[in-house]
Design a protein around this motif. Structure first.
Motif, PDB file in Angstrom:
ATOM      1  N   LEU A 102      20.092 -10.643 -53.256  1.00 56.56           N
ATOM      2  CA  LEU A 102      20.176  -9.754 -52.094  1.00 56.56           C
ATOM      3  C   LEU A 102      20.449 -10.599 -50.856  1.00 56.56           C
ATOM      4  O   LEU A 102      19.703 -11.528 -50.553  1.00 56.56           O
ATOM      5  CB  LEU A 102      18.869  -8.975 -51.923  1.00 56.56           C
ATOM      6  N   GLN A 103      21.483 -10.273 -50.131  1.00 59.83           N
ATOM      7  CA  GLN A 103      21.885 -11.070 -48.988  1.00 59.83           C
ATOM      8  C   GLN A 103      21.141 -10.672 -47.712  1.00 59.83           C
ATOM      9  O   GLN A 103      20.693 -11.536 -46.956  1.00 59.83           O
ATOM     10  CB  GLN A 103      23.394 -10.942 -48.765  1.00 59.83           C
ATOM     11  N   THR A 104      21.015  -9.396 -47.476  1.00 55.81           N
ATOM     12  CA  THR A 104      20.426  -8.933 -46.210  1.00 55.81           C
ATOM     13  C   THR A 104      19.269  -7.969 -46.392  1.00 55.81           C
ATOM     14  O   THR A 104      18.826  -7.357 -45.429  1.00 55.81           O
ATOM     15  CB  THR A 104      21.501  -8.246 -45.357  1.00 55.81           C
ATOM     16  N   SER A 105      18.786  -7.803 -47.592  1.00 54.94           N
ATOM     17  CA  SER A 105      17.686  -6.871 -47.831  1.00 54.94           C
ATOM     18  C   SER A 105      16.651  -7.544 -48.726  1.00 54.94           C
ATOM     19  O   SER A 105      16.994  -7.972 -49.846  1.00 54.94           O
ATOM     20  CB  SER A 105      18.199  -5.592 -48.507  1.00 54.94           C
ATOM     21  N   PRO A 106      15.420  -7.679 -48.252  1.00 50.83           N
ATOM     22  CA  PRO A 106      14.893  -7.311 -46.941  1.00 50.83           C
ATOM     23  C   PRO A 106      15.502  -8.176 -45.830  1.00 50.83           C
ATOM     24  O   PRO A 106      15.846  -9.332 -46.060  1.00 50.83           O
ATOM     25  CB  PRO A 106      13.391  -7.552 -47.055  1.00 50.83           C
ATOM     26  N   SER A 107      15.597  -7.615 -44.650  1.00 51.33           N
ATOM     27  CA  SER A 107      16.210  -8.331 -43.543  1.00 51.33           C
ATOM     28  C   SER A 107      15.294  -9.460 -43.067  1.00 51.33           C
ATOM     29  O   SER A 107      14.124  -9.547 -43.451  1.00 51.33           O
ATOM     30  CB  SER A 107      16.491  -7.369 -42.386  1.00 51.33           C
ATOM     31  N   ASN A 108      15.859 -10.318 -42.218  1.00 54.88           N
ATOM     32  CA  ASN A 108      15.073 -11.436 -41.698  1.00 54.88           C
ATOM     33  C   ASN A 108      13.875 -10.949 -40.889  1.00 54.88           C
ATOM     34  O   ASN A 108      12.801 -11.574 -40.931  1.00 54.88           O
ATOM     35  CB  ASN A 108      15.956 -12.328 -40.825  1.00 54.88           C
ATOM     36  N   GLN A 109      14.044  -9.851 -40.156  1.00 57.70           N
ATOM     37  CA  GLN A 109      12.922  -9.324 -39.376  1.00 57.70           C
ATOM     38  C   GLN A 109      11.781  -8.884 -40.275  1.00 57.70           C
ATOM     39  O   GLN A 109      10.603  -9.114 -39.965  1.00 57.70           O
ATOM     40  CB  GLN A 109      13.385  -8.144 -38.510  1.00 57.70           C
ATOM     41  N   ILE A 110      12.105  -8.257 -41.407  1.00 57.48           N
ATOM     42  CA  ILE A 110      11.059  -7.807 -42.327  1.00 57.48           C
ATOM     43  C   ILE A 110      10.369  -9.001 -42.978  1.00 57.48           C
ATOM     44  O   ILE A 110       9.134  -9.024 -43.107  1.00 57.48           O
ATOM     45  CB  ILE A 110      11.661  -6.868 -43.384  1.00 57.48           C
ATOM     46  N   ILE A 111      11.132 -10.003 -43.372  1.00 57.36           N
ATOM     47  CA  ILE A 111      10.536 -11.183 -44.000  1.00 57.36           C
ATOM     48  C   ILE A 111       9.618 -11.913 -43.029  1.00 57.36           C
ATOM     49  O   ILE A 111       8.495 -12.311 -43.370  1.00 57.36           O
ATOM     50  CB  ILE A 111      11.652 -12.104 -44.524  1.00 57.36           C
ATOM     51  N   ILE A 112      10.089 -12.104 -41.790  1.00 58.01           N
ATOM     52  CA  ILE A 112       9.264 -12.794 -40.801  1.00 58.01           C
ATOM     53  C   ILE A 112       8.026 -11.966 -40.459  1.00 58.01           C
ATOM     54  O   ILE A 112       6.917 -12.509 -40.320  1.00 58.01           O
ATOM     55  CB  ILE A 112      10.096 -13.098 -39.545  1.00 58.01           C
ATOM     56  N   GLY A 113       8.185 -10.638 -40.322  1.00 56.93           N
ATOM     57  CA  GLY A 113       7.025  -9.802 -40.037  1.00 56.93           C
ATOM     58  C   GLY A 113       6.003  -9.823 -41.163  1.00 56.93           C
ATOM     59  O   GLY A 113       4.797  -9.921 -40.918  1.00 56.93           O
ATOM     60  N   LEU A 114       6.484  -9.745 -42.403  1.00 55.51           N
ATOM     61  CA  LEU A 114       5.572  -9.818 -43.549  1.00 55.51           C
ATOM     62  C   LEU A 114       4.869 -11.167 -43.611  1.00 55.51           C
ATOM     63  O   LEU A 114       3.665 -11.247 -43.894  1.00 55.51           O
ATOM     64  CB  LEU A 114       6.350  -9.558 -44.839  1.00 55.51           C
ATOM     65  N   ALA A 115       5.610 -12.237 -43.328  1.00 53.88           N
ATOM     66  CA  ALA A 115       5.008 -13.571 -43.329  1.00 53.88           C
ATOM     67  C   ALA A 115       3.963 -13.716 -42.221  1.00 53.88           C
ATOM     68  O   ALA A 115       2.916 -14.338 -42.419  1.00 53.88           O
ATOM     69  CB  ALA A 115       6.100 -14.637 -43.170  1.00 53.88           C
ATOM     70  N   LEU A 116       4.223 -13.111 -41.053  1.00 55.95           N
ATOM     71  CA  LEU A 116       3.265 -13.197 -39.950  1.00 55.95           C
ATOM     72  C   LEU A 116       1.968 -12.468 -40.278  1.00 55.95           C
ATOM     73  O   LEU A 116       0.868 -13.003 -40.054  1.00 55.95           O
ATOM     74  CB  LEU A 116       3.881 -12.615 -38.679  1.00 55.95           C
ATOM     75  N   PHE A 117       2.071 -11.254 -40.824  1.00 56.65           N
ATOM     76  CA  PHE A 117       0.859 -10.502 -41.127  1.00 56.65           C
ATOM     77  C   PHE A 117       0.094 -11.121 -42.293  1.00 56.65           C
ATOM     78  O   PHE A 117      -1.145 -11.122 -42.303  1.00 56.65           O
ATOM     79  CB  PHE A 117       1.213  -9.046 -41.432  1.00 56.65           C
ATOM     80  N   LEU A 118       0.802 -11.648 -43.274  1.00 54.80           N
ATOM     81  CA  LEU A 118       0.119 -12.327 -44.377  1.00 54.80           C
ATOM     82  C   LEU A 118      -0.529 -13.621 -43.889  1.00 54.80           C
ATOM     83  O   LEU A 118      -1.614 -14.005 -44.359  1.00 54.80           O
ATOM     84  CB  LEU A 118       1.101 -12.611 -45.513  1.00 54.80           C
ATOM     85  N   THR A 119       0.127 -14.297 -42.945  1.00 55.15           N
ATOM     86  CA  THR A 119      -0.476 -15.483 -42.343  1.00 55.15           C
ATOM     87  C   THR A 119      -1.750 -15.126 -41.599  1.00 55.15           C
ATOM     88  O   THR A 119      -2.761 -15.840 -41.691  1.00 55.15           O
ATOM     89  CB  THR A 119       0.527 -16.155 -41.382  1.00 55.15           C
ATOM     90  N   LEU A 120      -1.721 -14.020 -40.855  1.00 57.14           N
ATOM     91  CA  LEU A 120      -2.923 -13.566 -40.155  1.00 57.14           C
ATOM     92  C   LEU A 120      -4.033 -13.242 -41.140  1.00 57.14           C
ATOM     93  O   LEU A 120      -5.210 -13.546 -40.895  1.00 57.14           O
ATOM     94  CB  LEU A 120      -2.591 -12.340 -39.299  1.00 57.14           C
TER      95      LEU A 120
END
Length: 270
Positions: A102-120
Protein backbone atom coordinates in the motif's frame (compact mmCIF):
# COMPACT_ATOMS: atom_id res chain seq x y z
CA UNK A 1 -2.01 77.93 -19.87
CA UNK A 2 -4.68 77.27 -17.30
CA UNK A 3 -3.76 73.54 -17.23
CA UNK A 4 -0.09 74.43 -16.69
CA UNK A 5 -1.02 76.76 -13.83
CA UNK A 6 -3.16 74.12 -12.22
CA UNK A 7 -0.35 71.55 -12.47
CA UNK A 8 2.11 74.00 -10.94
CA UNK A 9 -0.30 74.80 -8.11
CA UNK A 10 -0.91 71.09 -7.48
CA UNK A 11 2.81 70.41 -7.27
CA UNK A 12 3.18 73.32 -4.84
CA UNK A 13 0.49 71.96 -2.49
CA UNK A 14 1.88 68.43 -2.78
CA UNK A 15 5.36 69.67 -1.78
CA UNK A 16 3.92 71.55 1.21
CA UNK A 17 1.94 68.49 2.29
CA UNK A 18 5.03 66.26 2.16
CA UNK A 19 7.10 68.76 4.15
CA UNK A 20 4.36 69.04 6.78
CA UNK A 21 4.08 65.27 7.09
CA UNK A 22 7.85 64.91 7.53
CA UNK A 23 7.83 67.59 10.21
CA UNK A 24 5.03 65.86 12.10
CA UNK A 25 6.85 62.52 11.93
CA UNK A 26 10.05 64.08 13.25
CA UNK A 27 8.18 65.68 16.16
CA UNK A 28 6.45 62.41 17.03
CA UNK A 29 9.76 60.51 16.90
CA UNK A 30 11.46 62.98 19.24
CA UNK A 31 8.51 62.85 21.64
CA UNK A 32 8.45 59.04 21.59
CA UNK A 33 12.18 58.76 22.27
CA UNK A 34 11.99 61.25 25.16
CA UNK A 35 9.07 59.40 26.76
CA UNK A 36 10.78 56.01 26.37
CA UNK A 37 13.94 57.41 27.89
CA UNK A 38 12.03 58.66 30.91
CA UNK A 39 10.27 55.34 31.32
CA UNK A 40 13.49 53.38 30.93
CA UNK A 41 15.06 55.39 33.72
CA UNK A 42 12.32 54.19 36.08
CA UNK A 43 12.44 50.54 35.00
CA UNK A 44 14.69 47.87 36.47
CA UNK A 45 15.56 44.28 35.56
CA UNK A 46 14.17 42.61 38.66
CA UNK A 47 12.15 40.26 36.43
CA UNK A 48 15.34 38.67 35.12
CA UNK A 49 17.56 38.02 38.10
CA UNK A 50 19.82 35.18 39.17
CA UNK A 51 20.22 34.56 42.90
CA UNK A 52 23.24 32.72 44.26
CA UNK A 53 22.52 30.46 47.23
CA UNK A 54 24.94 29.93 50.15
CA UNK A 55 25.83 26.45 48.85
CA UNK A 56 26.96 27.89 45.50
CA UNK A 57 23.88 26.93 43.46
CA UNK A 58 21.89 29.51 41.54
CA UNK A 59 18.14 30.13 41.35
CA UNK A 60 16.51 31.98 38.48
CA UNK A 61 13.54 34.31 38.73
CA UNK A 62 10.16 33.10 37.55
CA UNK A 63 10.23 35.26 34.41
CA UNK A 64 13.62 33.91 33.43
CA UNK A 65 12.43 30.36 34.08
CA UNK A 66 9.49 30.96 31.75
CA UNK A 67 11.85 32.20 29.03
CA UNK A 68 14.04 29.10 29.46
CA UNK A 69 10.97 26.85 29.40
CA UNK A 70 9.68 28.40 26.17
CA UNK A 71 13.11 27.88 24.63
CA UNK A 72 13.10 24.22 25.68
CA UNK A 73 9.65 23.74 24.15
CA UNK A 74 11.13 24.43 20.71
CA UNK A 75 13.06 21.16 21.10
CA UNK A 76 9.93 19.24 22.14
CA UNK A 77 9.41 17.52 18.73
CA UNK A 78 12.97 16.19 18.81
CA UNK A 79 12.51 15.01 22.40
CA UNK A 80 9.27 13.21 21.51
CA UNK A 81 10.82 11.55 18.46
CA UNK A 82 14.25 10.61 19.80
CA UNK A 83 13.76 9.97 23.53
CA UNK A 84 10.51 7.98 23.52
CA UNK A 85 9.07 4.91 21.82
CA UNK A 86 7.91 6.96 18.82
CA UNK A 87 10.85 6.01 16.57
CA UNK A 88 10.33 2.26 16.85
CA UNK A 89 6.56 2.47 16.36
CA UNK A 90 6.53 4.75 13.32
CA UNK A 91 9.25 2.74 11.55
CA UNK A 92 7.41 -0.56 12.13
CA UNK A 93 4.15 0.93 10.81
CA UNK A 94 5.92 2.34 7.75
CA UNK A 95 7.54 -1.03 7.00
CA UNK A 96 4.17 -2.74 7.43
CA UNK A 97 2.56 -0.44 4.88
CA UNK A 98 5.36 -1.11 2.41
CA UNK A 99 5.19 -4.88 2.98
CA UNK A 100 1.48 -4.92 2.22
CA UNK A 101 2.09 -3.01 -1.00
CA UNK A 102 0.00 0.00 0.00
CA UNK A 103 1.54 3.28 -1.09
CA UNK A 104 -0.69 5.88 0.54
CA UNK A 105 -3.05 3.95 2.79
CA UNK A 106 -2.89 4.41 5.72
CA UNK A 107 -1.68 7.92 5.03
CA UNK A 108 1.32 9.48 6.73
CA UNK A 109 -0.96 11.53 8.98
CA UNK A 110 -2.72 8.39 10.22
CA UNK A 111 0.56 6.55 10.83
CA UNK A 112 2.08 9.48 12.71
CA UNK A 113 -1.11 10.01 14.73
CA UNK A 114 -1.31 6.32 15.64
CA UNK A 115 2.37 6.33 16.61
CA UNK A 116 1.87 9.43 18.78
CA UNK A 117 -1.08 8.01 20.70
CA UNK A 118 0.60 4.63 21.13
CA UNK A 119 3.71 6.45 22.34
CA UNK A 120 1.59 8.32 24.88
CA UNK A 121 0.11 5.00 26.02
CA UNK A 122 3.54 3.41 26.47
CA UNK A 123 5.21 6.44 28.02
CA UNK A 124 2.43 7.27 30.50
CA UNK A 125 4.11 5.47 33.46
CA UNK A 126 7.33 7.39 32.74
CA UNK A 127 5.50 10.71 32.50
CA UNK A 128 3.66 9.95 35.75
CA UNK A 129 6.99 9.34 37.51
CA UNK A 130 8.40 12.61 36.15
CA UNK A 131 5.36 14.52 37.37
CA UNK A 132 5.27 12.95 40.83
CA UNK A 133 9.02 13.09 41.43
CA UNK A 134 9.96 16.44 39.86
CA UNK A 135 7.12 18.63 38.60
CA UNK A 136 4.74 18.34 41.56
CA UNK A 137 7.42 19.05 44.22
CA UNK A 138 8.63 22.00 42.15
CA UNK A 139 5.12 23.45 41.86
CA UNK A 140 4.76 23.07 45.64
CA UNK A 141 8.04 24.98 46.17
CA UNK A 142 9.63 21.92 47.76
CA UNK A 143 12.59 21.84 45.37
CA UNK A 144 14.30 24.36 43.09
CA UNK A 145 14.22 24.41 39.30
CA UNK A 146 17.72 22.97 38.87
CA UNK A 147 16.99 20.10 41.25
CA UNK A 148 13.66 19.42 39.53
CA UNK A 149 15.42 19.21 36.17
CA UNK A 150 17.93 16.68 37.50
CA UNK A 151 15.26 14.57 39.21
CA UNK A 152 12.98 14.72 36.17
CA UNK A 153 15.64 13.12 34.00
CA UNK A 154 15.84 9.98 36.11
CA UNK A 155 12.61 8.21 34.97
CA UNK A 156 13.43 8.95 31.34
CA UNK A 157 17.01 7.79 31.92
CA UNK A 158 15.74 4.50 33.37
CA UNK A 159 13.36 3.96 30.45
CA UNK A 160 16.00 4.55 27.79
CA UNK A 161 18.55 2.44 29.65
CA UNK A 162 16.15 -0.52 29.77
CA UNK A 163 15.62 -0.35 26.00
CA UNK A 164 19.28 0.16 25.04
CA UNK A 165 21.50 -2.72 24.08
CA UNK A 166 24.65 -3.06 26.12
CA UNK A 167 26.81 -3.28 22.99
CA UNK A 168 25.45 0.03 21.68
CA UNK A 169 25.92 1.64 25.07
CA UNK A 170 29.52 0.46 25.34
CA UNK A 171 30.25 1.66 21.82
CA UNK A 172 29.07 5.21 22.52
CA UNK A 173 30.87 5.23 25.87
CA UNK A 174 34.07 4.47 23.97
CA UNK A 175 33.26 7.10 21.35
CA UNK A 176 32.80 9.68 24.10
CA UNK A 177 36.09 8.69 25.74
CA UNK A 178 34.65 8.43 29.25
CA UNK A 179 34.70 5.76 31.93
CA UNK A 180 31.63 4.73 33.90
CA UNK A 181 31.44 2.16 36.65
CA UNK A 182 27.81 1.16 35.91
CA UNK A 183 25.21 1.76 33.18
CA UNK A 184 23.12 3.83 35.60
CA UNK A 185 25.87 6.46 35.66
CA UNK A 186 25.99 6.94 31.88
CA UNK A 187 25.32 10.62 31.05
CA UNK A 188 22.34 11.57 28.92
CA UNK A 189 24.52 12.85 26.06
CA UNK A 190 25.86 9.30 25.65
CA UNK A 191 22.66 7.40 26.43
CA UNK A 192 20.44 9.24 23.94
CA UNK A 193 22.34 8.29 20.73
CA UNK A 194 22.83 4.72 22.01
CA UNK A 195 19.09 4.50 22.68
CA UNK A 196 18.29 5.79 19.18
CA UNK A 197 20.53 3.20 17.52
CA UNK A 198 18.99 0.42 19.60
CA UNK A 199 15.52 1.59 18.66
CA UNK A 200 16.41 1.50 14.96
CA UNK A 201 17.80 -2.03 15.28
CA UNK A 202 14.72 -3.30 17.11
CA UNK A 203 12.37 -1.62 14.63
CA UNK A 204 14.14 -3.23 11.67
CA UNK A 205 14.04 -6.64 13.35
CA UNK A 206 10.29 -6.38 13.93
CA UNK A 207 9.83 -5.07 10.39
CA UNK A 208 11.75 -8.05 8.98
CA UNK A 209 9.47 -10.48 10.80
CA UNK A 210 6.42 -8.63 9.45
CA UNK A 211 7.77 -8.65 5.90
CA UNK A 212 8.22 -12.43 5.66
CA UNK A 213 4.56 -13.61 5.38
CA UNK A 214 3.72 -10.91 2.84
CA UNK A 215 6.85 -11.77 0.86
CA UNK A 216 5.81 -15.43 0.76
CA UNK A 217 2.41 -14.45 -0.64
CA UNK A 218 4.10 -12.34 -3.34
CA UNK A 219 6.38 -15.25 -4.31
CA UNK A 220 3.49 -17.73 -4.49
CA UNK A 221 1.36 -15.40 -6.60
CA UNK A 222 4.30 -14.60 -8.90
CA UNK A 223 5.00 -18.34 -9.40
CA UNK A 224 1.35 -19.09 -10.20
CA UNK A 225 1.13 -16.25 -12.70
CA UNK A 226 4.35 -17.34 -14.38
CA UNK A 227 3.11 -20.94 -14.62
CA UNK A 228 -0.10 -19.68 -16.23
CA UNK A 229 1.90 -17.65 -18.74
CA UNK A 230 0.63 -14.33 -17.45
CA UNK A 231 4.00 -12.62 -17.27
CA UNK A 232 2.58 -9.23 -18.25
CA UNK A 233 0.30 -9.07 -15.21
CA UNK A 234 1.93 -7.50 -12.14
CA UNK A 235 1.97 -9.92 -9.16
CA UNK A 236 1.44 -6.98 -6.79
CA UNK A 237 -2.03 -6.34 -8.21
CA UNK A 238 -3.10 -9.95 -7.62
CA UNK A 239 -1.38 -10.47 -4.28
CA UNK A 240 -2.66 -7.27 -2.65
CA UNK A 241 -6.23 -8.55 -1.98
CA UNK A 242 -4.84 -11.78 -0.53
CA UNK A 243 -2.46 -9.90 1.76
CA UNK A 244 -5.26 -7.64 2.96
CA UNK A 245 -7.51 -10.65 3.58
CA UNK A 246 -4.78 -12.46 5.50
CA UNK A 247 -4.02 -9.39 7.58
CA UNK A 248 -7.69 -8.93 8.51
CA UNK A 249 -8.32 -12.61 9.24
CA UNK A 250 -5.42 -12.86 11.72
CA UNK A 251 -6.45 -9.54 13.36
CA UNK A 252 -3.16 -8.00 12.30
CA UNK A 253 -3.54 -4.57 13.89
CA UNK A 254 -4.12 -6.02 17.34
CA UNK A 255 -1.18 -8.38 16.93
CA UNK A 256 1.15 -5.59 15.83
CA UNK A 257 0.06 -3.26 18.62
CA UNK A 258 0.52 -6.09 21.12
CA UNK A 259 3.96 -6.88 19.72
CA UNK A 260 5.06 -3.27 19.98
CA UNK A 261 3.79 -2.89 23.54
CA UNK A 262 5.26 -6.21 24.66
CA UNK A 263 8.63 -5.15 23.25
CA UNK A 264 8.56 -2.41 25.92
CA UNK A 265 7.47 -4.81 28.65
CA UNK A 266 3.82 -3.71 28.68
CA UNK A 267 1.33 -6.55 29.05
CA UNK A 268 4.11 -9.10 29.72
CA UNK A 269 3.66 -10.98 33.01
CA UNK A 270 6.51 -10.34 35.45
Amino acid sequence: MRDAARVSELKHYTRRFILSAVAVLVCLTVLYCSVNTAWAADLDMTAFTVRTNPDGTQDYSLSLQVVILMTILTFLPSIVIMMTSFTRIVIVLAILRQAMGLQTSPSNQIIIGLALFLTLFIMTPVFDDIYSEAIEPYLNDEIQAREALVIGQRPLHRFMLEQTRLTDLNAFVQFAGIEVDSPENVPMRVLIPAFMISELKTAFQIGFMLFLPFLIIDLVVASILMAMGMMMLSPMIVSLPFKLMLFVLVDGWTLIMGTLMSSYGIGVPT
